[in-house]
Design a protein around this motif. Structure first.
Motif, PDB file in Angstrom:
ATOM      1  N   MET A   1       0.864  -1.202   0.000  1.00  0.00           N
ATOM      2  CA  MET A   1       0.000   0.000   0.000  1.00  0.00           C
ATOM      3  C   MET A   1       0.893   1.243   0.000  1.00  0.00           C
ATOM      4  SD  MET A   1      -2.595   1.371   2.918  1.00  0.00           S
ATOM      5  CE  MET A   1      -1.220   1.908   3.904  1.00  0.00           C
ATOM      6  N   ALA A   2       1.189   1.713  -1.221  1.00  0.00           N
ATOM      7  CA  ALA A   2       2.095   2.870  -1.274  1.00  0.00           C
ATOM      8  C   ALA A   2       1.315   4.167  -1.425  1.00  0.00           C
ATOM      9  CB  ALA A   2       3.095   2.695  -2.411  1.00  0.00           C
ATOM     10  N   GLU A   3       0.490   4.421  -0.443  1.00  0.00           N
ATOM     11  CA  GLU A   3      -0.309   5.646  -0.531  1.00  0.00           C
ATOM     12  C   GLU A   3       0.198   6.710   0.429  1.00  0.00           C
ATOM     13  OE1 GLU A   3      -2.580   6.388  -2.759  1.00  0.00           O
ATOM     14  OE2 GLU A   3      -2.090   4.430  -3.609  1.00  0.00           O
ATOM     15  N   LEU A   4       1.181   6.340   1.259  1.00  0.00           N
ATOM     16  CA  LEU A   4       1.605   7.255   2.322  1.00  0.00           C
ATOM     17  C   LEU A   4       2.528   8.338   1.788  1.00  0.00           C
ATOM     18  CD1 LEU A   4       2.309   4.722   5.203  1.00  0.00           C
ATOM     19  CD2 LEU A   4       0.178   5.868   4.626  1.00  0.00           C
ATOM     20  N   ARG A   5       2.456   9.486   2.449  1.00  0.00           N
ATOM     21  CA  ARG A   5       3.343  10.595   2.096  1.00  0.00           C
ATOM     22  C   ARG A   5       4.138  10.988   3.338  1.00  0.00           C
ATOM     23  NH1 ARG A   5       0.994  13.707  -2.033  1.00  0.00           N
ATOM     24  NH2 ARG A   5       1.113  15.641  -0.869  1.00  0.00           N
ATOM     25  N   ALA A   6       5.413  11.266   3.113  1.00  0.00           N
ATOM     26  CA  ALA A   6       6.273  11.607   4.251  1.00  0.00           C
ATOM     27  C   ALA A   6       6.883  12.992   4.063  1.00  0.00           C
ATOM     28  CB  ALA A   6       7.386  10.570   4.389  1.00  0.00           C
ATOM     29  N   LEU A   7       6.895  13.754   5.164  1.00  0.00           N
ATOM     30  CA  LEU A   7       7.542  15.067   5.183  1.00  0.00           C
ATOM     31  C   LEU A   7       8.793  14.906   6.045  1.00  0.00           C
ATOM     32  CD1 LEU A   7       6.924  18.146   4.452  1.00  0.00           C
ATOM     33  CD2 LEU A   7       6.071  18.346   6.779  1.00  0.00           C
ATOM     34  N   VAL A   8       9.950  15.299   5.504  1.00  0.00           N
ATOM     35  CA  VAL A   8      11.188  15.167   6.280  1.00  0.00           C
ATOM     36  C   VAL A   8      11.781  16.554   6.500  1.00  0.00           C
ATOM     37  CG1 VAL A   8      13.388  13.968   6.500  1.00  0.00           C
ATOM     38  CG2 VAL A   8      11.629  13.030   5.031  1.00  0.00           C
ATOM     39  N   ALA A   9      12.061  16.885   7.766  1.00  0.00           N
ATOM     40  CA  ALA A   9      12.610  18.200   8.101  1.00  0.00           C
ATOM     41  C   ALA A   9      14.127  18.132   8.097  1.00  0.00           C
ATOM     42  CB  ALA A   9      12.101  18.626   9.472  1.00  0.00           C
TER      43      ALA A   9
ATOM     44  N   LEU B   1       3.266  10.885   7.678  1.00  0.00           N
ATOM     45  CA  LEU B   1       4.422  10.703   8.545  1.00  0.00           C
ATOM     46  C   LEU B   1       5.297  11.949   8.459  1.00  0.00           C
ATOM     47  CD1 LEU B   1       5.645   8.378  10.231  1.00  0.00           C
ATOM     48  CD2 LEU B   1       6.898   7.673   8.184  1.00  0.00           C
ATOM     49  N   VAL B   2       5.658  12.494   9.632  1.00  0.00           N
ATOM     50  CA  VAL B   2       6.646  13.572   9.652  1.00  0.00           C
ATOM     51  C   VAL B   2       7.901  12.981  10.288  1.00  0.00           C
ATOM     52  CG1 VAL B   2       7.232  15.909  10.428  1.00  0.00           C
ATOM     53  CG2 VAL B   2       4.854  15.341   9.921  1.00  0.00           C
ATOM     54  N   LEU B   3       9.010  13.049   9.564  1.00  0.00           N
ATOM     55  CA  LEU B   3      10.279  12.518  10.079  1.00  0.00           C
ATOM     56  C   LEU B   3      11.229  13.679  10.344  1.00  0.00           C
ATOM     57  CD1 LEU B   3      10.632   9.576   7.600  1.00  0.00           C
ATOM     58  CD2 LEU B   3      10.960   9.301  10.039  1.00  0.00           C
ATOM     59  N   LEU B   4      11.876  13.648  11.502  1.00  0.00           N
ATOM     60  CA  LEU B   4      12.850  14.684  11.845  1.00  0.00           C
ATOM     61  C   LEU B   4      14.077  13.997  12.436  1.00  0.00           C
ATOM     62  CD1 LEU B   4       9.872  15.493  13.265  1.00  0.00           C
ATOM     63  CD2 LEU B   4      10.969  17.699  13.360  1.00  0.00           C
ATOM     64  N   GLY B   5      15.158  14.792  12.579  1.00  0.00           N
ATOM     65  CA  GLY B   5      16.270  14.309  13.363  1.00  0.00           C
ATOM     66  C   GLY B   5      15.881  14.416  14.835  1.00  0.00           C
TER      67      GLY B   5
ATOM     68  N   PRO C   1      -1.797   9.473  11.210  1.00  0.00           N
ATOM     69  CA  PRO C   1      -0.521  10.132  11.000  1.00  0.00           C
ATOM     70  C   PRO C   1       0.264  10.279  12.303  1.00  0.00           C
ATOM     71  CG  PRO C   1      -2.292  11.752  11.003  1.00  0.00           C
ATOM     72  CD  PRO C   1      -2.947  10.410  11.128  1.00  0.00           C
ATOM     73  N   ALA C   2       1.606  10.282  12.163  1.00  0.00           N
ATOM     74  CA  ALA C   2       2.457  10.316  13.349  1.00  0.00           C
ATOM     75  C   ALA C   2       3.754  11.070  13.062  1.00  0.00           C
ATOM     76  CB  ALA C   2       2.765   8.878  13.781  1.00  0.00           C
ATOM     77  N   VAL C   3       4.451  11.391  14.157  1.00  0.00           N
ATOM     78  CA  VAL C   3       5.735  12.090  14.062  1.00  0.00           C
ATOM     79  C   VAL C   3       6.820  11.160  14.617  1.00  0.00           C
ATOM     80  CG1 VAL C   3       7.077  14.075  14.891  1.00  0.00           C
ATOM     81  CG2 VAL C   3       4.639  14.364  14.357  1.00  0.00           C
ATOM     82  N   VAL C   4       7.917  11.006  13.859  1.00  0.00           N
ATOM     83  CA  VAL C   4       9.010  10.130  14.296  1.00  0.00           C
ATOM     84  C   VAL C   4      10.318  10.914  14.220  1.00  0.00           C
ATOM     85  CG1 VAL C   4      10.331   8.046  13.686  1.00  0.00           C
ATOM     86  CG2 VAL C   4       7.827   8.006  13.568  1.00  0.00           C
TER      87      VAL C   4
END
Ligand code: AMP
Length: 217
Positions: A1-9, A119-123, A178-181
């Motif tokens: 299921m490749a429907e997800l979008r990710a934002l990377v800071a 999904l929001v990905l950060l350091g 949605p979640a933040v990692v």
């Protein structure tokens, strides 16, 4: 299921190998003529997002950076690593010095909603201010679950499983998207951008928005 979008800071910081010098008037550190790079923990976050895309679990990876014009170089690095497009939230140099975790978190929260990401990905932290707050504040503002200090990230349907490093050892949390990692050191080993990918990245789009257009920061 490749429907997800990710934002990377991705944050532009003084390169980790540079010996930091304090300005003679003690108002800050010398940045002119000093090598800057992507914050190392942000590289790990980009690598993770790109790996999820390569596994076809994520369909789009958007790299975002807040700060002066040079942040576009940092975004280009993320694009050369495999991110699909970039957003540069322009904050002129004098104001950028006053950008703290809360201001960046406000921007990220607004963009996460606007871009409808899952999904929001950060350091886990920036090596210049060592705040370790932006991911937590972004999750708080969005009222999304958070998995900080991730050393393993697994997508499981509408959940993300995060193995996280805590003082007493490891903890596993399952977050509903949605979640933040936020990425810790042992999550992965980021790739180097190859020359062909650097060339390809030049054609990818970076949208430039003024911080004021996003809302109060
Ligand atoms: P900090 O809370 O300042 O230690 O930063 C933690 C993480 O927040 C960084 O690794 C980045 O992923 C993100 N971040 C902080 N400042 C910025 C910025 N100006 N632009 C983009 N991302 C940022």
């Amino acid at each position: 299921m490749a429907e997800l979008r990710a934002l990377v800071a991705v944050k532009r910081v003084i390169d980790y190998a540079v010996k930091i010098r304090v300005k003679p008037d003690r108002t800050g550190v010398v940045t002119d003529g000093v090598k800057h790079s992507m914050n190392p923990f942000c590289e790990i976050a980009v690598e993770e997002a790109v790996r999820l895309k390569e596994k076809k679990l994520v369909k789009e990876v958007i790299a975002v950076s807040c700060g002066p014009a040079q942040c576009q170089e940092t975004i280009r690095t993320a694009l050369a690593m495999g991110a699909d497009r970039g957003i540069h939230v322009e904050v002129p140099a004098p104001e950028a010095e006053r950008l703290g975790p809360l201001q960046v978190a406000r921007v990220l929260a607004k963009l996460a909603e606007k871009e409808k990401v899952d999904l929001v990905l950060l350091g886990k932290q920036a090596i210049d201010d060592d705040c370790n707050q932006t991911g937590q504040m972004t999750a708080g503002l969005l009222d999304w679950p958070q998995g900080t200090f991730a050393s393993q990230v697994t997508l499981e349907g509408d959940k993300v499983k995060v193995e996280r490093e805590v003082d007493g050892g490891m903890e596993t949390v399952r977050l509903k998207l949605p979640a933040v990692v936020t990425a810790d050191l042992r999550l992965n080993e980021p790739r180097y951008a190859t020359l062909p990918n650097i060339m390809k990245a030049k054609k990818k789009k970076i949208e430039v928005v003024k911080a004021g257009e996003i809302g109060r920061i």
